[in-house]
Design a protein around this motif. Structure first.
Motif, short mmCIF file in Angstrom:
data_model
loop_
_atom_site.label_atom_id
_atom_site.label_comp_id
_atom_site.label_asym_id
_atom_site.label_seq_id
_atom_site.Cartn_x
_atom_site.Cartn_y
_atom_site.Cartn_z
N GLU A 2 0.81 -1.25 -0.20
CA GLU A 2 -0.04 0.02 -0.12
C GLU A 2 0.82 1.31 -0.06
O GLU A 2 2.16 1.19 0.62
CB GLU A 2 -1.12 0.06 1.13
N PHE A 3 0.33 2.17 -0.65
CA PHE A 3 1.09 3.46 -0.64
C PHE A 3 1.54 4.17 0.86
O PHE A 3 2.61 4.39 0.84
CB PHE A 3 0.17 4.74 -1.29
N LYS A 6 4.59 2.22 1.78
CA LYS A 6 5.61 2.49 1.19
C LYS A 6 6.24 3.90 1.63
O LYS A 6 7.31 4.08 2.21
CB LYS A 6 5.40 2.82 -0.26
N GLU A 40 7.85 3.98 -7.04
CA GLU A 40 6.60 3.37 -7.04
C GLU A 40 5.71 4.28 -6.60
O GLU A 40 4.64 4.32 -7.13
CB GLU A 40 6.58 2.21 -6.21
N CYS A 41 6.03 5.01 -5.23
CA CYS A 41 4.76 5.78 -4.85
C CYS A 41 4.46 7.07 -5.88
O CYS A 41 3.71 7.58 -5.87
CB CYS A 41 5.46 6.54 -3.67
N SER A 42 5.45 7.68 -6.56
CA SER A 42 5.42 8.67 -7.63
C SER A 42 4.28 8.00 -8.65
O SER A 42 3.38 8.65 -9.21
CB SER A 42 6.58 8.93 -8.34
N LYS A 43 4.82 6.94 -9.38
CA LYS A 43 3.68 6.07 -10.27
C LYS A 43 2.32 6.15 -9.67
O LYS A 43 1.41 6.53 -10.43
CB LYS A 43 4.18 4.76 -10.67
N GLN A 44 2.11 5.72 -8.43
CA GLN A 44 0.78 5.23 -7.80
C GLN A 44 0.12 6.92 -7.74
O GLN A 44 -0.92 7.20 -8.04
CB GLN A 44 0.86 4.99 -6.33
N LEU A 45 0.87 7.74 -7.20
CA LEU A 45 0.24 9.34 -7.24
C LEU A 45 0.04 9.75 -8.65
O LEU A 45 -1.07 10.37 -8.85
CB LEU A 45 1.26 10.23 -6.74
N ASN A 46 0.81 9.66 -9.75
CA ASN A 46 0.31 9.96 -11.02
C ASN A 46 -0.90 9.34 -11.52
O ASN A 46 -1.86 9.88 -11.92
CB ASN A 46 1.66 9.65 -12.02
N LYS A 47 -0.76 7.95 -11.21
CA LYS A 47 -2.25 7.17 -11.50
C LYS A 47 -3.32 7.69 -10.77
O LYS A 47 -4.61 8.01 -11.45
CB LYS A 47 -1.95 5.71 -11.31
N SER A 48 -3.19 8.07 -9.60
CA SER A 48 -4.43 8.70 -8.78
C SER A 48 -4.67 9.84 -9.29
O SER A 48 -5.87 10.21 -9.24
CB SER A 48 -3.95 8.73 -7.20
#
Length: 74
Positions: A2-3, A6, A40-48
């Motif tokens: 989970e974000f 991380k 990974e966090c950056s990718k998740q934030l961008n997707k969100s």
């Protein structure tokens, strides 16, 4: 992972590396892990961010009209 987990792991890595008690080898391992988690966090934030929409109105046909979140905040 989970974000939030991380981010917590990144905080732990920063704390450990900031202590000055790690060997060079351990510091490099933590640094590599931190970079991976950060990406990974950056990718998740961008997707969100792509998914975030703001409700603007409802058309006469009853359809929801939305616009990108960034349009409102730029």
């Amino acid at each position: 992972m989970e974000f939030e987990k991380k981010i917590k792991e990144l905080e732990n890595i920063v704390e450990k590396m900031g202590s000055g008690e790690l060997s060079l080898q351990d510091s490099l391992k933590f640094f590599e892990k931190g970079i991976r988690l950060s990406r990974e966090c950056s990718k998740q934030l961008n997707k969100s961010e792509e998914k975030v929409k703001q409700l603007v109105d409802i058309s006469s046909e009853g359809k929801v009209i939305t616009k990108d979140f960034e349009e409102e905040n730029t």
